[in-house]
Design a protein around this motif. Structure first.
Motif, PDB file in Angstrom:
ATOM      1  N   LEU A  16       0.836  -1.203   0.000  1.00  0.00           N
ATOM      2  CA  LEU A  16       0.000   0.000   0.000  1.00  0.00           C
ATOM      3  C   LEU A  16       0.869   1.251   0.000  1.00  0.00           C
ATOM      4  CD1 LEU A  16      -2.694  -1.117   2.621  1.00  0.00           C
ATOM      5  CD2 LEU A  16      -2.918  -1.071   0.120  1.00  0.00           C
ATOM      6  N   LEU A  17       1.913   1.251   0.819  1.00  0.00           N
ATOM      7  CA  LEU A  17       2.858   2.365   0.811  1.00  0.00           C
ATOM      8  C   LEU A  17       3.635   2.412  -0.501  1.00  0.00           C
ATOM      9  CD1 LEU A  17       4.421   2.239   4.408  1.00  0.00           C
ATOM     10  CD2 LEU A  17       2.888   4.000   3.504  1.00  0.00           C
ATOM     11  N   TYR A  18       4.076   1.268  -0.950  1.00  0.00           N
ATOM     12  CA  TYR A  18       4.914   1.176  -2.156  1.00  0.00           C
ATOM     13  C   TYR A  18       4.199   1.752  -3.382  1.00  0.00           C
ATOM     14  CZ  TYR A  18       7.855  -1.092  -5.716  1.00  0.00           C
ATOM     15  OH  TYR A  18       8.675  -1.346  -6.789  1.00  0.00           O
ATOM     16  N   TRP A  26       1.591   5.497  -1.873  1.00  0.00           N
ATOM     17  CA  TRP A  26       2.100   6.586  -1.048  1.00  0.00           C
ATOM     18  C   TRP A  26       3.453   7.084  -1.553  1.00  0.00           C
ATOM     19  CZ3 TRP A  26      -0.723   9.454   1.939  1.00  0.00           C
ATOM     20  CH2 TRP A  26      -0.165  10.251   2.941  1.00  0.00           C
ATOM     21  N   PHE A  27       4.368   6.137  -1.783  1.00  0.00           N
ATOM     22  CA  PHE A  27       5.703   6.506  -2.254  1.00  0.00           C
ATOM     23  C   PHE A  27       5.843   6.439  -3.775  1.00  0.00           C
ATOM     24  CE2 PHE A  27       7.088   4.698   2.066  1.00  0.00           C
ATOM     25  CZ  PHE A  27       6.954   5.924   2.676  1.00  0.00           C
ATOM     26  N   ARG A  28       4.923   5.742  -4.438  1.00  0.00           N
ATOM     27  CA  ARG A  28       4.920   5.652  -5.908  1.00  0.00           C
ATOM     28  C   ARG A  28       6.302   5.259  -6.446  1.00  0.00           C
ATOM     29  NH1 ARG A  28       4.165  11.453  -6.065  1.00  0.00           N
ATOM     30  NH2 ARG A  28       4.886  11.163  -3.917  1.00  0.00           N
ATOM     31  N   VAL A  77       9.524  -5.395  -1.280  1.00  0.00           N
ATOM     32  CA  VAL A  77       8.304  -5.397  -2.090  1.00  0.00           C
ATOM     33  C   VAL A  77       8.650  -5.322  -3.574  1.00  0.00           C
ATOM     34  CG1 VAL A  77       6.182  -4.149  -2.637  1.00  0.00           C
ATOM     35  CG2 VAL A  77       6.924  -4.346  -0.264  1.00  0.00           C
ATOM     36  N   GLY A  78       9.521  -4.385  -3.943  1.00  0.00           N
ATOM     37  CA  GLY A  78       9.850  -4.194  -5.347  1.00  0.00           C
ATOM     38  C   GLY A  78      10.443  -5.424  -6.006  1.00  0.00           C
ATOM     39  N   SER A 108       6.865  11.168  -0.045  1.00  0.00           N
ATOM     40  CA  SER A 108       7.894  11.525  -1.019  1.00  0.00           C
ATOM     41  C   SER A 108       7.866  10.583  -2.215  1.00  0.00           C
ATOM     42  CB  SER A 108       9.275  11.481  -0.358  1.00  0.00           C
ATOM     43  OG  SER A 108       9.523  10.187   0.177  1.00  0.00           O
ATOM     44  N   LYS A 109       8.425  11.041  -3.334  1.00  0.00           N
ATOM     45  CA  LYS A 109       8.524  10.225  -4.547  1.00  0.00           C
ATOM     46  C   LYS A 109       9.815   9.426  -4.496  1.00  0.00           C
ATOM     47  CE  LYS A 109       7.419   8.869  -8.733  1.00  0.00           C
ATOM     48  NZ  LYS A 109       8.333   7.699  -8.683  1.00  0.00           N
ATOM     49  N   TRP A 110       9.700   8.102  -4.656  1.00  0.00           N
ATOM     50  CA  TRP A 110      10.854   7.211  -4.539  1.00  0.00           C
ATOM     51  C   TRP A 110      11.318   6.720  -5.904  1.00  0.00           C
ATOM     52  CZ3 TRP A 110      11.937   3.645   0.060  1.00  0.00           C
ATOM     53  CH2 TRP A 110      11.608   4.272   1.266  1.00  0.00           C
ATOM     54  N   MET A 111      12.638   6.606  -6.031  1.00  0.00           N
ATOM     55  CA  MET A 111      13.250   5.966  -7.195  1.00  0.00           C
ATOM     56  C   MET A 111      14.380   5.071  -6.694  1.00  0.00           C
ATOM     57  SD  MET A 111      13.366   9.136  -9.930  1.00  0.00           S
ATOM     58  CE  MET A 111      13.510   8.103 -11.389  1.00  0.00           C
ATOM     59  N   ILE A 112      14.436   3.864  -7.222  1.00  0.00           N
ATOM     60  CA  ILE A 112      15.457   2.890  -6.825  1.00  0.00           C
ATOM     61  C   ILE A 112      16.172   2.399  -8.080  1.00  0.00           C
ATOM     62  CG2 ILE A 112      15.901   0.656  -5.736  1.00  0.00           C
ATOM     63  CD1 ILE A 112      13.393   1.075  -4.056  1.00  0.00           C
TER      64      ILE A 112
END
Length: 307
Positions: free
Chosen positions: A74-76, A79-81, A115-116, A254-258
């Motif tokens: 749900l967060l992934y 929320w954090f997209r 999760v990713g 916040s917007k996340w990038m990995i």
């Protein structure tokens, strides 16, 4: 001459076969609520009947996939997209050591990585956790159930030789607890024990950079007397915590990038070089610099933190 031979009487005419599903309307798809309910009932049945397995480290894949990951998802997703880049650098099978930066005041970056990788390359990331995690009874049990284990060379070596994808955060609490003013500046990577472990196991190292976690709980101060009293490495003060109480524990969106970098192969180094400090330190610095450069690139690509 017919198929039965000369002079043989012909057999009976073959009956026409009519499919039973002709003109049958397709079964309607279950809505998300029905799927969730069916999945929950199936999970309960497996738990009651004992149809699940737990490995030698305490990892419970059924609990992780059915309960823990859906909650974190749900967060992934919403929320954090989270966006993932460089997935082609993550091996589909076999042992590998994923090395990432650590940040966020509360280490949600570890959970988002799990999760990713579970949802994209279908691999369980086995994370190595600090001693403090396993000194808290409920947290220790939950961590092991979700695939974490104590960050010790023996456990890491066993998992890598069993073909697991293992994750480590060399910065430790120095990274996750650094102040907001030092965001995205890597802390010291210790003595390079993770490199020695990879050398002995003969597995590649995947440098991983996470952007987005630094903004979820911006740490603006540290109440060290309180931290010492509670036996914690730090007691953070953020714009919302402890001022807003429990509401202050909600992470900012916040917007996340990995990004997963190219694997660093260690074939040219034999296992015996795990005891050579110069080789270990050189590889440690190389991996640290790679992760730092990836962080800068991701920050430029992401732009504003919350849009």
């Amino acid at each position: 001459m017919d198929a039965y031979g000369k002079g043989d009487p012909p057999g009976p005419a073959l009956a026409q076969v009519i499919p039973l599903n002709v003109n049958r309307p397709p079964e309607p798809e279950r809505n998300p609520l029905e799927r969730a309910l069916a999945g929950g009932l199936s999970f309960l049945r497996r738990r009651i009947s004992g149809e699940y397995e737990v490995d030698e480290f305490g990892f419970d894949p059924d609990l992780n996939a059915s309960v823990l990951l859906p909650l974190a998802r749900l967060l992934y997703d919403h929320w954090f997209r989270v966006e993932l880049h460089g997935l082609e650098n993550v091996p589909e099978h076999g042992g590998a050591l994923l090395v990432a930066n650590h940040s966020g005041t509360v280490p949600l970056d570890a959970v988002m990585l799990q999760v990713g990788l579970h949802d994209t390359v279908e691999r369980n990331l086995r994370l190595l956790g600090a001693d403090l995690v396993y000194q808290v009874p409920f947290l220790a049990h939950l961590a092991r159930k979700s695939g974490h284990t104590l960050a010790c060379p023996q456990d890491a070596d066993r998992m890598l030789r069993q073909g697991e994808l293992v994750g480590v955060f060399p910065e430790g609490f120095k990274g996750v607890g650094k102040p907001f003013g030092e965001r995205y500046r890597l802390q010291r990577f210790g003595r390079g024990g993770f490199v020695a472990t990879a050398l002995r196991a003969g597995v590649p190292i995947i440098p991983c950079s996470v952007v987005g976690a630094e903004e979820i709980y911006p740490k603006i101060a540290d109440l060290r007397p309180v931290a010492r009293l509670l036996g914690l490495p730090y007691f953070p003060v953020t714009p919302t915590w402890p001022l807003l109480g429990p509401l202050g524990m909600v992470p900012l969106p916040s917007k996340w990038m990995i990004r997963f970098g190219e694997p660093i192969r260690l074939e040219e180094h034999g296992p015996e070089q795990a005891d050579d400090p110069m080789v270990v330190f050189d590889l440690t610095d190389r991996i640290r610099e790679t992760i730092q450069h990836q962080l800068y690139d991701l920050l430029l690509r992401r732009g504003p933190a919350f849009f």
